[in-house]
Scaffold this active site. Sequence first.
Site, PDB file in Angstrom:
ATOM      1  N   GLY A   1     227.089  26.192 139.243  1.00 33.59           N
ATOM      2  CA  GLY A   1     228.068  27.269 139.379  1.00 33.59           C
ATOM      3  C   GLY A   1     227.474  28.533 140.007  1.00 33.59           C
ATOM      4  O   GLY A   1     226.295  28.601 140.305  1.00 33.59           O
TER       5      GLY A   1
ATOM      6  N   TYR B   1     217.448  44.208 138.305  1.00 35.43           N
ATOM      7  CA  TYR B   1     216.863  43.386 137.241  1.00 35.43           C
ATOM      8  C   TYR B   1     215.861  42.370 137.824  1.00 35.43           C
ATOM      9  O   TYR B   1     214.718  42.270 137.360  1.00 35.43           O
ATOM     10  CB  TYR B   1     217.945  42.637 136.431  1.00 35.43           C
ATOM     11  CG  TYR B   1     217.285  41.558 135.631  1.00 35.43           C
ATOM     12  CD1 TYR B   1     216.508  41.872 134.533  1.00 35.43           C
ATOM     13  CD2 TYR B   1     217.340  40.218 136.049  1.00 35.43           C
ATOM     14  CE1 TYR B   1     215.805  40.898 133.846  1.00 35.43           C
ATOM     15  CE2 TYR B   1     216.651  39.233 135.366  1.00 35.43           C
ATOM     16  CZ  TYR B   1     215.887  39.589 134.262  1.00 35.43           C
ATOM     17  OH  TYR B   1     215.182  38.633 133.607  1.00 35.43           O
TER      18      TYR B   1
ATOM     19  N   CYS C   1     213.074  40.988 112.523  1.00 38.97           N
ATOM     20  CA  CYS C   1     212.851  41.800 113.729  1.00 38.97           C
ATOM     21  C   CYS C   1     211.601  42.681 113.597  1.00 38.97           C
ATOM     22  O   CYS C   1     211.453  43.411 112.613  1.00 38.97           O
ATOM     23  CB  CYS C   1     214.081  42.668 113.976  1.00 38.97           C
ATOM     24  SG  CYS C   1     213.908  43.693 115.438  1.00 38.97           S
TER      25      CYS C   1
ATOM     26  N   TRP D   1     208.962  28.058 133.548  1.00 38.35           N
ATOM     27  CA  TRP D   1     208.577  29.106 134.508  1.00 38.35           C
ATOM     28  C   TRP D   1     207.547  30.064 133.901  1.00 38.35           C
ATOM     29  O   TRP D   1     206.934  30.839 134.611  1.00 38.35           O
ATOM     30  CB  TRP D   1     209.802  29.888 135.007  1.00 38.35           C
ATOM     31  CG  TRP D   1     210.772  30.243 133.945  1.00 38.35           C
ATOM     32  CD1 TRP D   1     210.788  31.388 133.200  1.00 38.35           C
ATOM     33  CD2 TRP D   1     211.883  29.457 133.510  1.00 38.35           C
ATOM     34  NE1 TRP D   1     211.838  31.337 132.329  1.00 38.35           N
ATOM     35  CE2 TRP D   1     212.529  30.178 132.502  1.00 38.35           C
ATOM     36  CE3 TRP D   1     212.400  28.217 133.885  1.00 38.35           C
ATOM     37  CZ2 TRP D   1     213.660  29.698 131.847  1.00 38.35           C
ATOM     38  CZ3 TRP D   1     213.523  27.741 133.240  1.00 38.35           C
ATOM     39  CH2 TRP D   1     214.141  28.466 132.236  1.00 38.35           C
ATOM     40  N   ARG D   2     207.326  29.964 132.601  1.00 42.45           N
ATOM     41  CA  ARG D   2     206.306  30.834 131.988  1.00 42.45           C
ATOM     42  C   ARG D   2     204.909  30.261 132.202  1.00 42.45           C
ATOM     43  O   ARG D   2     203.922  30.902 131.869  1.00 42.45           O
ATOM     44  CB  ARG D   2     206.587  30.967 130.486  1.00 42.45           C
ATOM     45  CG  ARG D   2     207.928  31.631 130.206  1.00 42.45           C
ATOM     46  CD  ARG D   2     207.758  32.844 129.348  1.00 42.45           C
ATOM     47  NE  ARG D   2     208.965  33.626 129.287  1.00 42.45           N
ATOM     48  CZ  ARG D   2     209.681  33.827 128.184  1.00 42.45           C
ATOM     49  NH1 ARG D   2     209.293  33.278 127.056  1.00 42.45           N
ATOM     50  NH2 ARG D   2     210.749  34.590 128.207  1.00 42.45           N
TER      51      ARG D   2
ATOM     52  N   ASP E   1     218.121  43.038 131.523  1.00 50.42           N
ATOM     53  CA  ASP E   1     219.170  42.004 131.619  1.00 50.42           C
ATOM     54  C   ASP E   1     220.097  42.142 130.416  1.00 50.42           C
ATOM     55  O   ASP E   1     219.985  43.104 129.647  1.00 50.42           O
ATOM     56  CB  ASP E   1     218.535  40.599 131.708  1.00 50.42           C
ATOM     57  CG  ASP E   1     217.931  40.144 130.392  1.00 50.42           C
ATOM     58  OD1 ASP E   1     217.799  40.975 129.467  1.00 50.42           O
ATOM     59  OD2 ASP E   1     217.601  38.953 130.272  1.00 50.42           O
TER      60      ASP E   1
ATOM     61  N   GLU F   1     214.545  33.452 137.663  1.00 44.02           N
ATOM     62  CA  GLU F   1     215.354  34.621 137.309  1.00 44.02           C
ATOM     63  C   GLU F   1     216.748  34.542 137.933  1.00 44.02           C
ATOM     64  O   GLU F   1     217.731  34.917 137.321  1.00 44.02           O
ATOM     65  CB  GLU F   1     214.659  35.919 137.752  1.00 44.02           C
ATOM     66  CG  GLU F   1     213.408  36.246 136.954  1.00 44.02           C
ATOM     67  CD  GLU F   1     213.672  36.453 135.463  1.00 44.02           C
ATOM     68  OE1 GLU F   1     214.830  36.627 135.073  1.00 44.02           O
ATOM     69  OE2 GLU F   1     212.707  36.411 134.684  1.00 44.02           O
TER      70      GLU F   1
HETATM   71 FE1  SF4 Z   1     218.453  44.142 116.748  1.00 44.60          FE
HETATM   72 FE2  SF4 Z   1     218.447  44.183 114.078  1.00 44.60          FE
HETATM   73 FE3  SF4 Z   1     216.162  44.386 115.449  1.00 44.60          FE
HETATM   74 FE4  SF4 Z   1     217.899  46.397 115.447  1.00 44.60          FE
HETATM   75  S1  SF4 Z   1     216.791  45.578 113.690  1.00 44.60           S
HETATM   76  S2  SF4 Z   1     216.818  45.580 117.238  1.00 44.60           S
HETATM   77  S3  SF4 Z   1     219.827  45.284 115.443  1.00 44.60           S
HETATM   78  S4  SF4 Z   1     217.534  42.609 115.404  1.00 44.60           S
END
Ligand code: SF4
Length: 364
Positions: free
Chosen positions: A83, A122, A204, A26-27, A140, A39
């Site tokens: 479902g 959403y 992250c 879908w992207r 979401d 969605e």
């Molecule tokens: Fe999530 Fe860790 Fe990023 Fe914080 S640092 S948003 S807990 S992945």
Amino acid sequence: MTAKISHDIAERILAWYARHQRDLPWRKSLDPYHIWVSEVMLQQTQVETVIPYYQRFLSCFPTVQALASASLPEVLKAWENMGYYARARNLHAAAKEIMKRFQGEIPQTWDDLTALPGIGDYTAGAILSVAFDQSAAAVDSNVRRVLCRLFAVETPLHESRTQQHLWGLAWGLIPIKGTGRFNQGLMDLGATVCTPKKPACVLCPIQDCCRAYKRRLQDVLPVTRKRGPIPHRQVTAAVIWNDCGRVLIARRPNQGLLGGLWKFPGGKQNPGESLATCLRRHVREELGIQVRVRRPITSVNHAYTHFRITLHAFHCAHRAGEPQPLTCADWRWTTLSRLKNFAFSKADRKIICAISSPKGACQD
Ligand code: SF4
């Protein structure tokens, strides 16, 4: 959080999304109908499960008009086994309304979208931001988790004040340009890095802004409600044969958990009731006929969100009475080979598999 930090977070999410976005069918489309269908399917269903259903659904109903012109049984058949059938019923009802009120064009305002069946905040936010490039937040379950951790939100997730707070935080983060990509980036970050258990904080892009990470709270946030034990129900199903070798099936009313799907007559066992008595009672209440309960076929375990069932299926013989739709919406005598043309629940499909298989039982 200052505007500069919000801007910085949005920029990092956009840059991360450009490099790490998931390759999803879908992207490849900016068609609002395709985005809407995806969605709705993604609510309560895993991405990997959704992909083949999404492709099949769009090949059956390639436009809003095609979906609106289809019958509900056709739509449920295309949705069979995924479902949460209220989603399919609402999608169908909303397509009809879009044809009637918007000449087949998916509306482009929050109020018009959320007035349609099955479109909540959403879904409206996702359609407006992704398909129409409008500034709109879309929160979401993945986004909720990221925001709870990023801002160290410690109030219980299910409380409405927490939900409102999270929507406010999401609106505060959205960038001036690229809202759709930003929302999808937050969703992907929650799905692949900021996962429910053991988030991969080392990967992250917003780690140094994350309050949960700084306070080592990432494993305890979000605060969720402890679930009580899931009730387990014993349920019966009658495979009723007539003298011509046909089987009786009933269609459920359109409302409720499996609304609109076909089923084998039967239902929940009362305390102290034998399975045979339970079957005869349900068949009488549902269709007004009498049956003789014969040998057991199989017992199938199945889990729904809030309860589990063991479904006990029996061969039965029709004894007396002409079927009438007393508590069901419709009924049909049909052949074993034609059962594949009707939409059944997963548990009923296992019974069909058992009566069609030479070994008499199928995998649970
Ligand atoms: Fe999530 Fe860790 Fe990023 Fe914080 S640092 S948003 S807990 S992945």
